[in-house]
Write a protein that holds these residues in place. Sequence first.
Motif, PDB file in Angstrom:
ATOM      1  N   GLY A 534       0.784  -1.225   0.000  1.00 14.65           N
ATOM      2  CA  GLY A 534       0.000   0.000   0.000  1.00 14.65           C
ATOM      3  C   GLY A 534       0.814   1.273   0.000  1.00 14.65           C
ATOM      4  O   GLY A 534       0.262   2.362  -0.197  1.00 14.65           O
ATOM      5  N   LYS A 535       2.133   1.190   0.203  1.00 14.91           N
ATOM      6  CA  LYS A 535       2.980   2.376   0.200  1.00 14.91           C
ATOM      7  C   LYS A 535       3.363   2.749  -1.242  1.00 14.91           C
ATOM      8  O   LYS A 535       3.510   1.877  -2.102  1.00 14.91           O
ATOM      9  N   THR A 536       3.524   4.033  -1.477  1.00 13.66           N
ATOM     10  CA  THR A 536       4.016   4.514  -2.768  1.00 13.66           C
ATOM     11  C   THR A 536       5.532   4.645  -2.676  1.00 13.66           C
ATOM     12  O   THR A 536       6.041   5.406  -1.852  1.00 13.66           O
ATOM     13  N   ALA A 537       6.251   3.888  -3.509  1.00 14.19           N
ATOM     14  CA  ALA A 537       7.716   3.905  -3.488  1.00 14.19           C
ATOM     15  C   ALA A 537       8.223   4.793  -4.612  1.00 14.19           C
ATOM     16  O   ALA A 537       7.902   4.580  -5.780  1.00 14.19           O
ATOM     17  N   VAL A 538       9.006   5.804  -4.240  1.00  9.69           N
ATOM     18  CA  VAL A 538       9.593   6.730  -5.210  1.00  9.69           C
ATOM     19  C   VAL A 538      11.100   6.500  -5.231  1.00  9.69           C
ATOM     20  O   VAL A 538      11.774   6.649  -4.208  1.00  9.69           O
ATOM     21  N   LEU A 539      11.612   6.099  -6.384  1.00  5.85           N
ATOM     22  CA  LEU A 539      13.053   5.882  -6.543  1.00  5.85           C
ATOM     23  C   LEU A 539      13.716   7.202  -6.910  1.00  5.85           C
ATOM     24  O   LEU A 539      13.383   7.817  -7.928  1.00  5.85           O
ATOM     25  N   TYR A 540      14.647   7.662  -6.076  1.00  2.00           N
ATOM     26  CA  TYR A 540      15.393   8.897  -6.337  1.00  2.00           C
ATOM     27  C   TYR A 540      16.795   8.508  -6.768  1.00  2.00           C
ATOM     28  O   TYR A 540      17.574   7.956  -5.985  1.00  2.00           O
ATOM     29  N   ALA A 541      17.141   8.781  -8.036  1.00  2.00           N
ATOM     30  CA  ALA A 541      18.423   8.334  -8.598  1.00  2.00           C
ATOM     31  C   ALA A 541      19.069   9.466  -9.387  1.00  2.00           C
ATOM     32  O   ALA A 541      18.917   9.551 -10.601  1.00  2.00           O
ATOM     33  N   PRO A 542      19.809  10.349  -8.700  1.00  4.48           N
ATOM     34  CA  PRO A 542      20.496  11.438  -9.403  1.00  4.48           C
ATOM     35  C   PRO A 542      21.777  10.959 -10.063  1.00  4.48           C
ATOM     36  O   PRO A 542      22.288   9.884  -9.743  1.00  4.48           O
ATOM     37  N   THR A 543      22.291  11.750 -10.981  1.00  2.00           N
ATOM     38  CA  THR A 543      23.527  11.398 -11.677  1.00  2.00           C
ATOM     39  C   THR A 543      24.708  12.120 -11.062  1.00  2.00           C
ATOM     40  O   THR A 543      24.558  12.989 -10.202  1.00  2.00           O
ATOM     41  N   HIS A 544      25.886  11.767 -11.529  1.00  2.00           N
ATOM     42  CA  HIS A 544      27.129  12.409 -11.070  1.00  2.00           C
ATOM     43  C   HIS A 544      27.338  13.715 -11.821  1.00  2.00           C
ATOM     44  O   HIS A 544      27.000  13.846 -12.989  1.00  2.00           O
ATOM     45  N   LEU A 560      11.656  16.508   2.389  1.00  2.00           N
ATOM     46  CA  LEU A 560      10.809  15.976   1.328  1.00  2.00           C
ATOM     47  C   LEU A 560       9.934  14.840   1.843  1.00  2.00           C
ATOM     48  O   LEU A 560       8.724  14.789   1.554  1.00  2.00           O
ATOM     49  N   ALA A 561      10.523  13.929   2.617  1.00  2.00           N
ATOM     50  CA  ALA A 561       9.749  12.821   3.188  1.00  2.00           C
ATOM     51  C   ALA A 561       8.634  13.350   4.074  1.00  2.00           C
ATOM     52  O   ALA A 561       7.516  12.828   4.081  1.00  2.00           O
ATOM     53  N   ASP A 562       8.938  14.405   4.822  1.00  4.98           N
ATOM     54  CA  ASP A 562       7.931  15.008   5.700  1.00  4.98           C
ATOM     55  C   ASP A 562       6.775  15.573   4.892  1.00  4.98           C
ATOM     56  O   ASP A 562       5.606  15.402   5.253  1.00  4.98           O
ATOM     57  N   ARG A 563       7.085  16.228   3.759  1.00  6.57           N
ATOM     58  CA  ARG A 563       6.030  16.815   2.922  1.00  6.57           C
ATOM     59  C   ARG A 563       5.177  15.746   2.252  1.00  6.57           C
ATOM     60  O   ARG A 563       3.964  15.906   2.107  1.00  6.57           O
ATOM     61  N   LEU A 564       5.822  14.658   1.827  1.00  7.34           N
ATOM     62  CA  LEU A 564       5.084  13.635   1.077  1.00  7.34           C
ATOM     63  C   LEU A 564       4.264  12.721   1.970  1.00  7.34           C
ATOM     64  O   LEU A 564       3.362  12.032   1.490  1.00  7.34           O
ATOM     65  N   GLY A 565       4.571  12.675   3.253  1.00  7.29           N
ATOM     66  CA  GLY A 565       3.728  11.931   4.181  1.00  7.29           C
ATOM     67  C   GLY A 565       4.161  10.502   4.405  1.00  7.29           C
ATOM     68  O   GLY A 565       5.048   9.962   3.733  1.00  7.29           O
ATOM     69  N   GLU A 566       3.501   9.864   5.368  1.00  9.35           N
ATOM     70  CA  GLU A 566       3.910   8.533   5.813  1.00  9.35           C
ATOM     71  C   GLU A 566       3.626   7.430   4.808  1.00  9.35           C
ATOM     72  O   GLU A 566       4.153   6.327   4.942  1.00  9.35           O
ATOM     73  N   ASP A 567       2.785   7.693   3.816  1.00  8.84           N
ATOM     74  CA  ASP A 567       2.463   6.653   2.835  1.00  8.84           C
ATOM     75  C   ASP A 567       3.465   6.592   1.687  1.00  8.84           C
ATOM     76  O   ASP A 567       3.285   5.798   0.762  1.00  8.84           O
ATOM     77  N   THR A 568       4.485   7.441   1.728  1.00  5.09           N
ATOM     78  CA  THR A 568       5.494   7.459   0.658  1.00  5.09           C
ATOM     79  C   THR A 568       6.831   6.983   1.198  1.00  5.09           C
ATOM     80  O   THR A 568       7.277   7.414   2.253  1.00  5.09           O
ATOM     81  N   VAL A 569       7.471   6.093   0.458  1.00  6.68           N
ATOM     82  CA  VAL A 569       8.802   5.590   0.783  1.00  6.68           C
ATOM     83  C   VAL A 569       9.770   6.106  -0.275  1.00  6.68           C
ATOM     84  O   VAL A 569       9.498   6.004  -1.478  1.00  6.68           O
ATOM     85  N   LEU A 570      10.899   6.677   0.164  1.00 11.08           N
ATOM     86  CA  LEU A 570      11.926   7.154  -0.760  1.00 11.08           C
ATOM     87  C   LEU A 570      13.044   6.123  -0.856  1.00 11.08           C
ATOM     88  O   LEU A 570      13.667   5.775   0.155  1.00 11.08           O
ATOM     89  N   LEU A 571      13.290   5.605  -2.051  1.00 10.13           N
ATOM     90  CA  LEU A 571      14.418   4.721  -2.314  1.00 10.13           C
ATOM     91  C   LEU A 571      15.537   5.592  -2.872  1.00 10.13           C
ATOM     92  O   LEU A 571      15.422   6.126  -3.967  1.00 10.13           O
ATOM     93  N   VAL A 572      16.623   5.769  -2.134  1.00 10.09           N
ATOM     94  CA  VAL A 572      17.671   6.721  -2.505  1.00 10.09           C
ATOM     95  C   VAL A 572      18.847   5.992  -3.112  1.00 10.09           C
ATOM     96  O   VAL A 572      19.534   5.222  -2.442  1.00 10.09           O
ATOM     97  N   ARG A 573      19.069   6.223  -4.414  1.00 10.33           N
ATOM     98  CA  ARG A 573      20.130   5.532  -5.147  1.00 10.33           C
ATOM     99  C   ARG A 573      21.369   6.427  -5.247  1.00 10.33           C
ATOM    100  O   ARG A 573      21.800   6.807  -6.312  1.00 10.33           O
ATOM    101  N   ALA A 574      21.933   6.793  -4.132  1.00  9.18           N
ATOM    102  CA  ALA A 574      23.172   7.567  -4.095  1.00  9.18           C
ATOM    103  C   ALA A 574      23.566   7.725  -2.649  1.00  9.18           C
ATOM    104  O   ALA A 574      22.713   7.774  -1.767  1.00  9.18           O
ATOM    105  N   HIS A 575      24.876   7.800  -2.416  1.00  5.33           N
ATOM    106  CA  HIS A 575      25.329   7.962  -1.027  1.00  5.33           C
ATOM    107  C   HIS A 575      24.847   9.308  -0.514  1.00  5.33           C
ATOM    108  O   HIS A 575      24.995  10.323  -1.159  1.00  5.33           O
TER     109      HIS A 575
END
Length: 736
Positions: A534-544, A560-575
């Motif tokens: 039921g969670k919305t997963a957003v993949l965040y993948a910036p370039t070099h 950003l996570a605070d604005r998008l709310g508890e139903d959104t999961v951020l997958l962060v593809r970068a250190h």
Amino acid sequence: MPQLSIIVYGPNAQGHLTELLDSLEARPLPDAEVIVAAVGDWARETAEGHSPETVVVSLPDGTGDAAARAAGAARASGRWLHFVHAKDGLPAGASRLIAERTAELDDTATGAPVDVLLLDHVTTTWQTAAATSRDGRLLAGAGRADLALNEAADLLRLTPLLGTRALRTAFWRAHEEQLTTEDEPYAAHAALLHADRVACLNQVAYEHRKLRPESLPQLAPEVRFALIDRYESLLSLAKDRRATRAVLYDLMVRDLVRTFAGEDLPDAVAREFFRRASVAAVRWRPEGHERPAGIEGVRHALLEEGAYTKYRAFQAANRSRRAAKKAVRTRKRQLGAKLRDQQYHRALSRPVDPNLAVFAAYWERGVSCNPAAIAAKLAELAPHIRRVWVVNKENAALLPPGTDHVIPGTRSYWETLAAAKYLVNNVNFPNAVVKRPEAIHLQTHHGTPLKRMGLDQMEHPAAAKGLDFAALLARIDKWDYSVSANSHSTRMWERAYPARYTSLDHGYPRNDVFYSATAADVRAARERLGIAPGKTAVLYAPTHRDYEAGFTPRLDLAALADRLGEDTVLLVRAHYFYGGAASPLTGLRRSGRIIDVSSYDPVEELCLAADALVTDYSSIMFDYANLDRPIVVYADDWETYRTTRGVYFDLMTEAPGQVARTQEELAQIFLSGNWRDESAAKARAAFRRRFCEYDDGRAAERVVRRVFLGEPEEALPPVLPIEERTPAPTPEEATA
């Protein structure tokens, strides 16, 4: 009142003022003013020949930089000041970034205002262009929250350039007397020490140009004494602040030792410099201060002791030891290279093995990308061909069990490369690899090009630094085949990599999974990542960024996570520089609302798990478009990226979905639902038609049949029209 006053000051040194004003005129800002404190007639005439909105303050020849800065600031009406030396430059979009960040600081201020905004920079010399600084990591580590210097004393380690500090005008007026000095590094450090609060913009917004020393007036040796005076004055400002004083002391001793050791000073000057430096080192040493370990610690001890003769003897001994070690290393390297060449050339005299294929990806990192998809399909269609991977020693332990592999540089590595009929890579094999007439080299690439590649990088020094274009041409002349995902890539590869290879317009094999994956595969991927149903997963993948040091986070992920709310999961593809245990991201990671997937492989699995993609200029957008799921482009520094890296098309007008230029815009795109509205769908459809042209789920099969099995082009499975393809189900469909 404009938000930002850009104060250009100084003489038109070596004609650089013209290009600086040209860049400002090319990208005017409605909320900024440009004031030129022009020193001398040449600078005045140059400034008056530009935009009529530019305010020109004419100053006589010989006016110092400090007086020029003050004269320009006196005419400024903006809320913030940015001092830019006439010899330096501003990357495209830099002033807009500063204006937006300072406006954000003004809007969000609740207590003491921010006095200084710290910026990242690149350095250009008479020989090189746009070299990244080491400041990016410090700026990134500080995050976006404003803070007192005592909370982040390491910010004093940033390069002391006044151009990398934007100053609140009221702050400048209050401290103008202390900051108006010809010693720019002193002013840069003093600005931080006087500030109540500071903030960071961890993006490149200044170009520091170093002029050739031989083109400048020669400095008297005694001028070096001013370095000691500078640090003593700064330490007196920080005497009641323990953390900042400790950092300043470390910087002082480091700079004094380097200046003494690195400059060929007359003996009398060197002795006096050492004596004064020793007095300062003892006088200002913080209580309980520990010297660094090793040779650096010995240097510090000798300096504090005032042992000039011992220090010179220590220097001489070090030079001798380094020379001896270098000679030994050079000899070992020469012997090793000679032995390797002998082994390799013996192996080249043996017959080619028609049933041996060597695979490599991403500079020997492991089994991944297009080579991995091709190897898997080869095992299915031609199991008689042995598949050997080239994997570096560090990653060999991470290989799937039973993977046949060799380690670069070993005897088995060179013998395997010499014997293989097929060599497959998504980058290039080393220059030393010989192209045998019977061997077939297959270049798979690892993305669709938005940014300039190959020979096209010659026009963009920030992207081309370190590239040997003659060697690059020699490598591409070994290619027999080049895999392409779309006709845009085919044309760009032919332009960037001009050689006689055959283009395989078959699609990217790594993208086959986007059409073969089932609902069960999508669910399994999300379960492995810990994404709750039921969670919305957003993949965040910036370039070099070629003009930045390491990965610089461009988003405040906690906000950003605070604005998008508890139903959104951020997958962060970068250190991401999370900071300490008190970081606001800590709780978000523990709750599963932010998941660091920087080291997660394969990336295709992340795409399957995500409901949407947020990226900037990464080629992942071209692959993800195959899934026909929403893509949002976060392009906060498009002008800078386009100018420094070079691009093949305007992503802002041909984006695969909605475009955000600020973090607030990005949040609103998701909160409003525009990320998946009709407009976004239309943009994505056009993007898919153009860039997913050959990707239909059978790319690997076409490549294997054509290259390894020798089937003619007309016998291969035809590319399915895009309207007839069925991508993997979305996470929502997979759980229905």
